[in-house]
Design an enzyme around this catalytic site. Structure first.
Site, PDB file in Angstrom:
ATOM      1  N   GLU A   1      83.252  27.075  47.877  1.00 43.16           N
ATOM      2  CA  GLU A   1      82.366  25.950  47.603  1.00 43.16           C
ATOM      3  C   GLU A   1      82.847  25.254  46.345  1.00 43.16           C
ATOM      4  O   GLU A   1      83.309  25.910  45.394  1.00 43.16           O
ATOM      5  CB  GLU A   1      80.913  26.417  47.414  1.00 43.16           C
ATOM      6  CG  GLU A   1      80.010  25.253  47.006  1.00 43.16           C
ATOM      7  CD  GLU A   1      78.526  25.546  47.072  1.00 43.16           C
ATOM      8  OE1 GLU A   1      78.137  26.716  46.972  1.00 43.16           O
ATOM      9  OE2 GLU A   1      77.764  24.572  47.225  1.00 43.16           O
TER      10      GLU A   1
ATOM     11  N   ASN B   1      73.469  25.136  56.166  1.00 42.89           N
ATOM     12  CA  ASN B   1      73.911  26.171  55.224  1.00 42.89           C
ATOM     13  C   ASN B   1      72.824  27.216  55.046  1.00 42.89           C
ATOM     14  O   ASN B   1      72.724  28.153  55.825  1.00 42.89           O
ATOM     15  CB  ASN B   1      74.291  25.542  53.877  1.00 42.89           C
ATOM     16  CG  ASN B   1      74.551  26.604  52.812  1.00 42.89           C
ATOM     17  OD1 ASN B   1      75.240  27.585  53.075  1.00 42.89           O
ATOM     18  ND2 ASN B   1      73.990  26.438  51.631  1.00 42.89           N
ATOM     19  N   GLU B   2      71.989  27.015  54.056  1.00 41.30           N
ATOM     20  CA  GLU B   2      71.006  28.057  53.734  1.00 41.30           C
ATOM     21  C   GLU B   2      69.614  27.487  54.036  1.00 41.30           C
ATOM     22  O   GLU B   2      68.797  27.329  53.148  1.00 41.30           O
ATOM     23  CB  GLU B   2      71.155  28.380  52.256  1.00 41.30           C
ATOM     24  CG  GLU B   2      70.654  29.713  51.827  1.00 41.30           C
ATOM     25  CD  GLU B   2      70.937  29.946  50.345  1.00 41.30           C
ATOM     26  OE1 GLU B   2      70.530  29.107  49.526  1.00 41.30           O
ATOM     27  OE2 GLU B   2      71.565  30.963  50.024  1.00 41.30           O
TER      28      GLU B   2
HETATM   29  O1  AHR Z   1      76.838  30.395  45.886  1.00 39.19           O
HETATM   30  C1  AHR Z   1      76.007  29.509  45.207  1.00 39.19           C
HETATM   31  C2  AHR Z   1      74.880  29.000  46.071  1.00 39.19           C
HETATM   32  O2  AHR Z   1      74.016  30.025  46.434  1.00 39.19           O
HETATM   33  C3  AHR Z   1      75.280  28.405  47.376  1.00 39.19           C
HETATM   34  O3  AHR Z   1      75.668  27.095  47.257  1.00 39.19           O
HETATM   35  C4  AHR Z   1      74.041  28.500  48.204  1.00 39.19           C
HETATM   36  O4  AHR Z   1      74.296  28.571  49.576  1.00 39.19           O
HETATM   37  C5  AHR Z   1      73.337  29.704  47.630  1.00 39.19           C
HETATM   38  O5  AHR Z   1      72.033  29.436  47.329  1.00 39.19           O
END
Ligand code: AHR
Length: 655
Positions: free
Chosen positions: A46, A373-374
């Site tokens: 990332e 993603n999350e």
């Molecule tokens: O790894 C840092 C962050 O943690 C990521 O961007 C996210 O997916 C998670 O909350």
């Protein structure tokens, strides 16, 4: 006589203590429990902590196309020896909305030097003897006499590299010049002098080292990519992380804008710029010089399966949580379908043809894709269903990675876990950023998972020495060992867990937002953390098939701080035992090997230290690093001592 008796008695007590403490384990080398997925240990990439711009993307000029909110951020006007002039930022939004800003420089003095300097990303890392490639887009009126003199300055102001070029064209053209640096400097700056009266327009002012990963022009920092290659990763997840989602939807990652000519890739603010009040990074933007094509190529270079994660119509739920209305979701879904075609499509397809035009006619063999993603909540499920149907209808073989939220448990996790299992999801992406204790206590997490349900991707995890989000978190040996202990549980459950990646990956020592991280770097150097070496030891020794390693009838997963797992590498004809001693006491262990005859010479790799708080650093990059030794084995009993706070990998060759 009395003394001899006491001595004898003491010796006996000591002997009894050792033998009583000796731990006897059985490895059933001919009972295969699970196959280890080739993708098992991979990389989570990332653009956080200046991982891309300012990091692995080797561009040295910050704000090269003047697109920051403050267009001259990172730049400073300069003049010497009577030089004078004016710099104006011009917005040509109508003509080039994706790259609107240029600068117009008017040199008003016929003598001296006038221009501007760029500070780089916390300075520029320059190496003595290295060739640097300066390039710029320029145009100037016919009667302008302006020429460009480029200088690299050390932090003390000495010139450590110089070149000159004279743009002639009246319309935009790219100019390039190479020169060699005369000194090594981690905090250099670039001066772009304009000499001679007249006007000139500039854009895309760029400086790259000649030596990049695979020596690709405008490429990636070779030392950092090498660290990734050295992990022999099973997959490369990109581009994140929350960066996929954006703080709002306008700020999301759009892969189509990240390919093709770099001056056509629209720059946007990096979402980590303002995320943490205590770690503000106002100069953090995304140029997308490291874009989807570069991600696919890097994955291919390092032998990793590409794993793109796409926005599913939701911005980061820790921020705005902005949603795309359900009837407006089509372009997002189309992006996913087009990406698959871009990666795998033939030359007769629109996106496959584009890939070939970018220099890669061969498909990238994309096998999986993350939808969101999350994410969490009903809104995610609604959107996920639309994406999944569209993707599976057209590409039934593509495996979809689905989020089960940011935490390892709780209401949101339970809802997604239950729903996606009912919907027969392919792979669930679990995230856990918890203390080392959690990792030790959860090494058995997957022992009870449904063997027939979706596969698990431990997509983001890292032990936090203080607490999640704390700027005081450190990459300690204690955290690394807790992760290793937990990973014995991943390996033992390789039939369920098919992928795992530590997160985040990279951090610039002067420009990070989040800690801990796997690899730290400055402008010239980098080092792997103890956590990096844990990842590497698991990855290089992942084997092909898991076999039982038992204490009596029990798995070795926490008793007396010990964790262990065993696997075969059928290709190398090896039995590999991994053992973590997370405690302060030395452990005498015996592995009794059944079902395989082993050679008398074994190799042992140890990662440990008497002090569990030890960390690596730029100055002591290998304070904690693997040490190899050999071990002589008598018959089928492999005996060794595992020191306190130590992870060992023992490799036994079959006869
Ligand atoms: O790894 C840092 C962050 O943690 C990521 O961007 C996210 O997916 C998670 O909350």
């Amino acid at each position: 006589m009395k003394r001899i008796v006491v001595l004898f008695a003491l010796t006996f007590v000591c002997f009894a203590a050792v033998s009583q403490d000796e731990k006897n384990y059985t490895v059933l080398a001919n009972q295969i429990k699970a196959q280890v997925s080739p993708t098992m240990y991979g990389i989570f990439f990332e653009d956080i902590n200046m991982a891309a711009d300012g990091g692995v993307y080797a561009e040295l000029v910050k704000n090269r196309s003047f697109e920051f909110n403050t267009p001259l951020a990172g730049w400073q006007q300069q003049q010497k020896n009577g030089g004078a002039g004016k710099i104006r930022v011009v917005n040509r939004n109508d003509e080039r909305p994706e790259n609107p800003h240029i600068i117009k420089v008017n040199v008003t003095s016929p003598v001296g030097y006038f221009g501007l300097s760029n500070e780089g990303f916390r300075g520029m890392g320059i190496k003595k003897g290295e060739t640097y490639s300066f390039s710029v887009m320029a145009r100037k009126p016919l009667k302008s006499n302006t020429t460009i003199v480029v200088e690299l300055h050390s932090a003390k102001g000495q010139v450590i590299g110089k070149a000159q070029l004279t743009p002639l064209a009246t319309s935009w053209q790219k100019y390039n010049i190479k020169f060699v640096a005369s000194a090594t400097e981690s905090k250099a700056s670039l001066f772009v002098w304009l000499k001679g009266k007249g006007a000139i327009d500039l854009d895309m002012v760029s400086l790259f080292p000649g030596h990049t990963w695979k020596n690709r022009p405008g490429g990636l920092r070779a030392d950092l990519v090498q660290k990734l290659a050295d992990l022999k990763p099973g997959f490369l997840r990109f581009p994140g992380g929350c960066i996929v989602e954006g703080r709002d939807l306008a700020n999301r990652y759009q892969w189509k804008k990240s390919i093709g000519d770099i001056d056509k890739r629209e720059n946007i603010v990096n979402r980590w710029n303002t995320e943490f009040g205590h770690r503000l990074t106002p100069d953090y933007y995304q140029t997308f010089g490291l874009g989807f094509m570069e991600y696919f190529l890097t994955a291919e270079d390092i032998g990793a399966t590409p794993l793109p994660i796409l926005n599913c119509g939701m911005a980061c739920q820790f921020n705005t949580g902005q949603l795309v209305a359900m009837d407006k979701l089509d372009p997002y879904v189309q992006d996913a379908l087009d990406l698959i075609e871009f990666a795998n499509g033939g030359l007769d397809t629109k996106w496959g043809k584009l890939r070939a035009g970018l220099g890669h006619p061969k498909p990238f063999n994309l096998k999986m894709l993350g939808v969101g993603n999350e994410q969490w909540g009903e809104q995610y499920i609604e959107r996920w269903k639309i994406f999944t149907k569209a993707i599976k209808d057209k590409y039934p073989d593509i495996k979809i990675i689905s989020s089960v939220g940011p935490f390892a448990g709780g209401k949101e996790f339970d809802l997604l876990n239950k729903t996606f299992r009912e919907l027969n999801a392919d792979i669930l992406d679990e995230h856990y950023y918890n203390g080392p204790k959690w990792f030790l206590e959860n090494a058995k997490r997957y022992d009870k998972y449904d063997r027939k349900g979706p596969k698990i991707f431990a997509g983001e995890y890292a032990a936090q020495s203080v607490t999640t989000g704390s700027p005081d978190n450190k990459n300690t040996l204690e955290c690394a060992l807790a992760e290793a202990a937990f990973m014995t549980g991943l390996e033992r459950n390789a039939d369920v867990v098919t992928m795992a990646s530590y997160a985040p990956l990279f951090a610039h020592v002067d420009a990070w937002q989040w800690t801990p991280d796997l690899i730290w770097f400055d402008n010239l150097r980098s080092y792997g953390t103890p956590n990096y070496y844990v990842q590497q030891l698991f990855s290089l020794n992942k084997g092909t098939d898991v076999v039982p390693l038992l204490e009596g009838a029990e798995m070795v997963s926490g008793k007396d701080g010990c964790y262990a797992t065993a696997c075969l590498d059928k290709n190398k004809k090896e039995l590999i035992v991994k053992f973590v001693n997370s405690g302060a006491k030395s452990q005498s262990v015996v592995f009794n090997i059944e079902g395989m005859d082993i050679k008398s010479k074994a190799t042992v790799t140890s990662l440990g230290h008497t002090d569990k708080t030890v960390v690596n650093s730029l100055d002591k990059p290998r304070a904690i690093s693997p040490v190899d030794s050999t071990l002589t084995v008598n018959g089928k009993a492999v005996k060794l001592t595992v020191e306190p706070y130590t992870f060992k990998v023992i490799k036994l060759k079959s006869i």
